[in-house]
Design an enzyme around this catalytic site. Structure first.
Site, PDB file in Angstrom:
ATOM      1  N   CYS A  86       0.601  -0.882  -0.011  1.00  0.00           N
ATOM      2  CA  CYS A  86       0.118  -0.192   0.109  1.00  0.00           C
ATOM      3  C   CYS A  86       1.233   1.569  -0.038  1.00  0.00           C
ATOM      4  O   CYS A  86       2.009   1.262  -0.843  1.00  0.00           O
ATOM      5  CB  CYS A  86      -1.209   0.333   1.066  1.00  0.00           C
ATOM      6  SG  CYS A  86      -2.102   1.334   0.993  1.00  0.00           S
ATOM      7  N   HIS A 196      -3.447  -5.537   1.199  1.00  0.00           N
ATOM      8  CA  HIS A 196      -3.429  -5.599   2.113  1.00  0.00           C
ATOM      9  C   HIS A 196      -3.565  -7.307   2.866  1.00  0.00           C
ATOM     10  O   HIS A 196      -4.277  -8.006   3.969  1.00  0.00           O
ATOM     11  CB  HIS A 196      -3.702  -4.532   3.433  1.00  0.00           C
ATOM     12  CG  HIS A 196      -4.073  -3.460   3.719  1.00  0.00           C
ATOM     13  ND1 HIS A 196      -2.733  -2.539   3.701  1.00  0.00           N
ATOM     14  CD2 HIS A 196      -4.378  -2.577   2.522  1.00  0.00           C
ATOM     15  CE1 HIS A 196      -2.333  -1.713   3.937  1.00  0.00           C
ATOM     16  NE2 HIS A 196      -4.144  -1.285   2.457  1.00  0.00           N
ATOM     17  N   GLU A 198      -1.883  -8.767   4.887  1.00  0.00           N
ATOM     18  CA  GLU A 198      -1.219  -8.991   6.712  1.00  0.00           C
ATOM     19  C   GLU A 198      -2.872  -8.755   7.088  1.00  0.00           C
ATOM     20  O   GLU A 198      -2.456  -8.778   8.075  1.00  0.00           O
ATOM     21  CB  GLU A 198      -0.734  -8.068   6.659  1.00  0.00           C
ATOM     22  CG  GLU A 198      -0.909  -6.361   6.952  1.00  0.00           C
ATOM     23  CD  GLU A 198      -0.527  -5.352   5.496  1.00  0.00           C
ATOM     24  OE1 GLU A 198      -0.983  -6.127   4.347  1.00  0.00           O
ATOM     25  OE2 GLU A 198      -1.005  -3.827   5.828  1.00  0.00           O
TER      26      GLU A 198
END
Ligand SMILES: Nc1ncnc2c1ncn2[C@@H]1O[C@H](COP(=O)(O)OP(=O)(O)O)[C@@H](O)[C@H]1O
Lengths: 223, 578, 80, 80
Positions: A86, A196, A198
């Site tokens: 990002c 993302h 994560e």
């Protein structure tokens, strides 16, 4: 695997990233402040998401000129793996470590939603665990994720298999050219991506599709 | 003796929102004519927003205590115990008027203000919500307001890095001239790591933290005084611009500062920043405060004492510092590239004394500024109840399927995805339920506990019957929390009404509070913080009475939560309740 | 010394904001808008008093930070 | 006809972007930068051929859309 997460003023997914790295690799990353000029001896350097410097001027522009970036550049040149997610992707393009630029989303609005990603090249240090042709779920959350590169650059990226992820099944959330969601440098050691992974690594998140990315790096580095 | 260059005329008093009897009260209190700066300070302290002069009497009737309540109303935010030495810190606050004037910045600074309320207390914000009301969808201003407000809420919260996990959006023509923007924030802290605004210790440094002071928000009153002051070269906008980047750094710097042991007391600068924060810190601690405005970091030239005291520049805090820690504290702020300036000292004389360019420009009794603020028991009448509507008098739809479709498609019922996808609901990696469920849920990081949040009110019920509507808002919130499997702990309220000087509006307000109180008592669901927004009126027509309730509930095991989606074909569907 | 830096998108670089402005203007009933492109300006106050020296400094600032020369062009005006 | 609209923040309105740019320039070693303020430009292509008419149209576009007149000023240049 030893890793470091660089923290810029305005980073806001550094803790998410640290949690993911810890959960998947078993070792917590070192957190490095952007004013530092050296990086510890690590196998992976991560530039996390957020709004470094408020994303003022251009997303990632000011962070890309932070003192720590000279060290990141050096590590990248040595072949140390670098991951930018990002805002981290935006910083990598602004720093010239990856080609192209991330423009305002075509819809002009911030967008936080789940998209589908197809693994465009499964033979990379960051994607191996997924397998060729895999399609995974992954959230995005950004305002400036509209990938742009001039036609020659684009042809080079496509020709050399440097597109790692593409938005799949019509889920391109931002107007990125060729549905590009993530790209590699020419050595295949630096990855920048808007989604993302994560944020999709445990049951609480409603899925674990993001783990494959971290597992790929861990396995690659263990080999 | 204070020098008074400016004659305080009845016009000037009026333009400061003070009634003649209120001004008389000031004269009686200080025994002389105030300076312009002092008049500004009184007007800031005694306006409805700061003093709650119309609502205080009724707010006192709400239940605010309970076995889990650590700190109830009166601080920046309420604090409740969630076990294991941890507390949840939360509050909701309105930014209605600023959002109508400049939707993006108004909403953004509303979010910024509520986040600051939470982290001033030592809590890291872990979830946010926003309750929004706009005019009719086809009203010419609505589209502009909606897009600006939603972008502003997102623009601030997303950059700051707090997940927005819930909220409300309603449309009704009664909000055409007054949109409502109510922002909620929830933070997490250790029970022994809570910071308060009460100053302690005489002769200690008072420190200014954060961003620089400009003329933001001073406009209205400044313009009124412009005729006396030719240094004001242009009509300045009164709009405050939010800077989430600075706020994020302020958060990190404050939490580091608090961990260092440097903070004795701390207060964020909200409305009438320096004035309200300093007076509150001193008055609560039974101490005087002396400020030297020449030390205040400013970003504009030639600011007057009046402007500095009333500025609403964002992203600022005031604290009383443990002097032994000054160097360490300074270094933290230098690292985060924020201002840190010793601007004053605590005293034992209970005076609020302001110096500027070598002169004392205000010298007031600090406790009276708050304690002696006017308080009103405004006349009120019970709003007439509309005649009951009998089901038999309402014609059934000819086509039930079509009726269902038009209901689902109506602006108040349609999916809110178009709103909440503009908010980052995932940042921090602890979100277990994004918007779209009954409550938003976040995990308490590092534990298996979860916190659920929901914001609710149905204004048309409140219009029909404010007492029942107030009760219903609490009950709906409570139900939304229990529906995900959470134990409701406590709530915050944001009471948005019209002009309280009208007995029928005051009646709505009173009855709604009575209803809220009754429901909260019945459910053991105390109100631990809140905010009142009155005078939401245009052309003499008030908004629908809108007492928004935001509740917080605890899930001891976050894995044991429920969601609204049907899971498997063939499952039985049960209807429970009355 | 005051200077204005004007940063515009290179030809051929897509401009979502410009496109949106175009669309919005049409939506508001402004016919006859062929195209809109958005750019930015940065107004600088400099201690430097020599205009030529200032220009060189600012060009360096642009190359290093103010413009992303992958997608943007810049121009510099010394305004006084 | 081509026109450029320049939108700047009113005096006294906080400009976080400008502040960040100032800081970054200093961080990069450019001393002597007193202040930086950011604004934007919108380049329009119009069918209109009468400059005065174009100017009136554009002012209307600015008031309605291109500028946020609560916090911004605008100016219009007809460039050809
Ligand atoms: N402004 C908003 N911000 C974030 N989420 C919102 C907002 N408005 C509505 N939502 C979410 O959309 C869903 C539907 O909203 P609503 O119809 O008000 O819920 P309900 O009436 O079921 O409590 C809820 O999950 C709510 O949290």
């Amino acid at each position: 695997m030893k890793s470091a997460v660089v923290v810029f003023p305005g980073s806001n997914r550094e803790r998410d990233m640290a949690a993911a790295l810890t959960k998947v690799s078993g070792t917590a990353p070192m957190m490095v402040w952007h004013q530092d000029t050296t990086l510890p001896d690590v196998d992976l350097v991560v530039l996390p998401g957020g709004f470094s410097y408020g994303d003022y001027l251009r997303s990632g522009a000011i962070a890309a000129r932070s003192p720590i970036m000279a060290a990141v550049r050096e590590k990248a040149a040595e072949g140390v793996r670098v991951l930018g997610v990002c805002n981290g992707f935006q910083i990598l393009t602004e720093a010239g470590l990856l080609p192209g630029a991330l423009m305002r989303n075509a819809g002009l609005k911030f967008v936080c939603r789940e998209v589908k990603l197809s693994v465009a090249n499964a033979d990379t240090d960051f994607t191996r665990a997924y397998g060729a042709g895999a399609v995974l779920r992954c959230p995005v959350a950004h305002h400036d994720g509209n990938y742009f590169a001039d036609p020659e650059t684009l042809a080079r990226l496509e020709g050399d298999g440097r597109v790692a992820f593409r938005y799949a099944d019509g889920t391109n959330p931002n107007g990125s050219v060729n549905d590009i969601a993530g790209i590699l440098n020419d050595a295949g050691t630096v990855l920048g991506m808007m989604p993302h992974p994560e944020n999709l690594i445990e049951a609480l998140h409603g899925g674990t599709d993001g783990r494959g990315l971290f597992e790929s790096v861990v396995t690659t580095l263990a080999a | 003796m204070l020098r008074n260059d400016i004659e305080i005329t009845p016009d000037l008093v009026r333009s400061h929102g003070l009634k003649p009897d209120e001004y008389q009260r000031i004269l009686d209190l200080i025994g002389r004519e105030p300076t312009l700066t002092e008049l500004g300070i009184f007007s800031a302290m005694w306006n409805e927003h700061c003093s709650y002069k119309s609502s205080k009497r009724w707010l006192r009737t709400l239940p605010t205590t309970g076995p889990k309540v650590v700190i109830g109303p009166g601080e920046n935010a309420g604090v409740v115990d969630i076990g294991d030495g941890q507390v949840a810190v939360f509050k909701m606050e309105s930014h209605n008027h600023p959002s109508y004037i400049e939707p993006y910045q108004g909403a953004a600074t509303g979010v910024g203000g509520i986040l600051r309320d939470v982290f001033t207390m030592g809590a890291r914000p872990i979830a946010a919500m926003n309750a929004l009301r706009f005019g009719a969808p086809d009203h010419p201003k609505t589209r502009h307001l909606v897009s600006g407000v939603v972008a502003g809420v997102g623009g601030y919260g997303n950059a700051f890095g707090v997940p927005t996990v819930g909220g409300e959006v309603n449309f009704h023509t009664r909000y055409d001239g007054n949109c409502l923007v109510n922002a909620f924030a929830l933070g997490l802290a250790n029970r022994d790591g809570i910071f308060l605004s009460e100053a302690k210790g005489v002769g200690l440094p008072v420190v200014y933290l954060g961003a620089k002071t400009g003329r933001d928000g001073v406009g209205g009153a400044t313009m009124a005084s412009a005729e006396f002051d030719d240094t004001i070269e242009e009509k300045r906008p009164t709009v405050q611009v939010g800077d989430p980047f600075t706020e994020k750094r302020l958060l990190e710097a404050c939490l580091e500062l608090m961990a260092s042991g440097a903070v004795i007391a701390i207060q964020d600068m909200g409305a009438a920043g320096l004035t309200c924060s300093a007076v509150e810190m001193g008055a609560k601690g039974d101490l005087g405060i002396e400020l030297d405005l020449d030390k205040v970091p400013v970003r504009e030239e030639r600011m007057t004492a009046y402007e500095m005291m009333l500025s609403e520049s964002q992203e600022r805090m005031l604290m009383v510092l443990e002097p032994a820690k000054e160097a360490e504290a300074k270094a933290i702020f230098a690292k985060w590239e924020l201002d840190f300036a010793v601007v004053g000292v605590t005293t034992d004389d209970l005076r609020f004394r302001i110096r500027h360019q070598g002169e004392v420009v205000a010298d007031l009794p600090i406790k009276d500024l708050g304690d002696q603020a006017p308080e009103y028991d405004r006349p009120w009448t019970v709003p007439p109840r509309p005649a009951p509507l009998h089901a038999a008098d309402v014609p059934g739809p000819a086509d039930v399927a079509a009726a269902l479709l038009s209901m689902i498609g109506s602006p108040d019922m349609a999916s809110r995805r178009w709103v909440f996808e503009q908010y980052d609901s995932l940042v921090q990696g602890n979100t277990a339920q994004i918007p779209g469920g009954d409550s938003g849920i976040v995990r308490v990081d590092g534990t298996t506990k979860g916190l659920a949040v929901s914001a609710d009110v149905t204004p048309r019920y409140c219009e029909a019957d404010p007492f029942e509507g107030g009760k219903q808002a609490v009950a709906e919130c409570w139900r939304n929390l229990t529906a995900v499997g959470a134990d409701p702990i406590a709530a915050t309220d944001n009471l948005n009404f019209g002009n309280p000087e009208k007995p029928e509006i005051m009646g709505q307000f009173v009855m709604a509070i009575k209803g809220i109180g009754e429901a909260c008592r019945a459910l053991d669901f105390p109100i631990v913080s809140g905010n009142v927004s009155l005078y939401n009126e245009t052309h003499g027509r008030g908004i629908l009475p809108t007492p928004a309730i935001a509740g917080v509930g605890l899930l001891p095991e976050i894995d044991k939560r429920a969601s609204i989606a049907f899971k498997t074909a063939g499952d039985a569907v049960l209807l429970v309740g009355g | 010394m005051k200077a204005r830096v004007t940063v515009t998108l290179k030809n051929g670089v897509l401009d979502p904001q410009g496109k949106a402005i175009e669309g919005a203007l049409k939506g508001l009933g402004f016919a006859g808008v062929g195209s809109a492109r958005q750019g930015k300006i940065i107004d600088l106050e400099l201690d430097e008093t020599d205009a030529e020296k200032a220009r060189t400094d600012i060009a360096a600032m642009c190359d290093k930070l103010l413009a992303n020369t992958v997608i943007e062009n810049y121009s510099i005006d010394i305004v006084g």
